[in-house]
Structure formats: structure tokens, C-alpha cells
Design a protein around this motif. Structure first.
Motif, mmCIF file in Angstrom:
data_model
loop_
_atom_site.group_PDB
_atom_site.id
_atom_site.type_symbol
_atom_site.label_atom_id
_atom_site.label_comp_id
_atom_site.label_asym_id
_atom_site.label_seq_id
_atom_site.Cartn_x
_atom_site.Cartn_y
_atom_site.Cartn_z
ATOM 1 N N LEU A 32 25.815 -58.769 -98.479
ATOM 2 C CA LEU A 32 26.956 -58.127 -98.048
ATOM 3 C C LEU A 32 26.667 -56.646 -97.475
ATOM 4 N N LYS A 33 27.691 -56.169 -96.727
ATOM 5 C CA LYS A 33 27.918 -54.671 -96.269
ATOM 6 C C LYS A 33 26.627 -54.363 -95.456
ATOM 7 N N THR A 34 25.972 -55.336 -94.452
ATOM 8 C CA THR A 34 25.041 -55.109 -93.990
ATOM 9 C C THR A 34 25.181 -53.952 -92.694
ATOM 10 N N SER A 35 24.038 -53.458 -92.464
ATOM 11 C CA SER A 35 24.060 -52.036 -91.637
ATOM 12 C C SER A 35 22.931 -52.047 -90.664
ATOM 13 N N LEU A 36 22.934 -51.641 -89.619
ATOM 14 C CA LEU A 36 22.085 -51.751 -88.499
ATOM 15 C C LEU A 36 21.703 -50.297 -88.165
ATOM 16 N N HIS A 37 20.428 -49.801 -88.197
ATOM 17 C CA HIS A 37 20.466 -48.385 -87.714
ATOM 18 C C HIS A 37 19.032 -48.198 -86.980
ATOM 19 N N PHE A 38 19.067 -47.801 -85.634
ATOM 20 C CA PHE A 38 18.046 -47.443 -84.763
ATOM 21 C C PHE A 38 17.304 -46.205 -84.963
ATOM 22 N N THR A 39 16.033 -46.064 -84.769
ATOM 23 C CA THR A 39 15.224 -45.047 -84.789
ATOM 24 C C THR A 39 14.061 -44.751 -83.961
ATOM 25 N N LEU A 40 13.326 -43.786 -84.146
ATOM 26 C CA LEU A 40 12.299 -43.388 -83.271
ATOM 27 C C LEU A 40 12.659 -43.515 -81.659
ATOM 28 N N PHE A 41 13.353 -42.345 -81.398
ATOM 29 C CA PHE A 41 13.926 -42.275 -79.982
ATOM 30 C C PHE A 41 12.858 -41.785 -79.139
ATOM 31 N N PHE A 42 12.441 -40.606 -79.939
ATOM 32 C CA PHE A 42 11.456 -39.605 -78.980
ATOM 33 C C PHE A 42 9.947 -39.811 -78.964
#
Length: 75
Positions: free
Chosen positions: A30-40
């Protein structure tokens, strides 16, 4: 690039972020979340503090999918 050039990842199968998120939902999380990281890259390290504001942007080198375990999902 990192996975392609790392011998440890020779047999790695990459998942699209949305496929990983969908897999968690399909498994009953439930309540899944997607988060992106390491941009630079390293030469832009002074910009790293901005990354906490960019997690919604699907251009990071990595991502993290989280979800809340449903009571019906067995461990």
C-alpha cells in the motif's frame, strides 16, 4: 552507464521505475512511493544539496520504490 560498465552487474536486469512500483502494488503493498536520486556527477557536487527537492523528477541516476506492507502480505 554505471551498470553497463561494472563487472559486478554483468547479469543485472534493469527495471523501469514504473514497473518496479507496479510490482509492489501487484504484490499487495500500500501507499507506494517512487523517489529519484543521484542527479549530479562528482564535478557538480556543490549542487548535491538540491537533490532533496528533485526526487519527483525522473532524471536521477537511481530511484527508490517504497511501500507499506499490507496486513495480508506474508513475509
Amino acid at each position: 552507464y554505471i551498470v553497463r560498465t561494472c563487472p559486478l552487474d554483468d547479469d543485472a536486469v534493469l527495471l523501469y521505475p514504473w514497473a518496479a512500483s507496479q510490482a509492489l502494488k501487484k504484490a499487495g503493498f500500500l501507499k507506494t512511493s517512487l523517489h529519484f536520486t543521484l542527479f549530479f556527477p562528482a564535478f557538480l557536487a556543490p549542487l548535491s544539496p538540491l537533490e532533496k527537492y528533485l526526487g519527483w523528477l525522473p532524471f536521477g541516476a537511481q530511484y527508490c520504490v517504497t511501500g507499506l506492507k499490507s496486513p495480508s502480505v506474508h513475509s
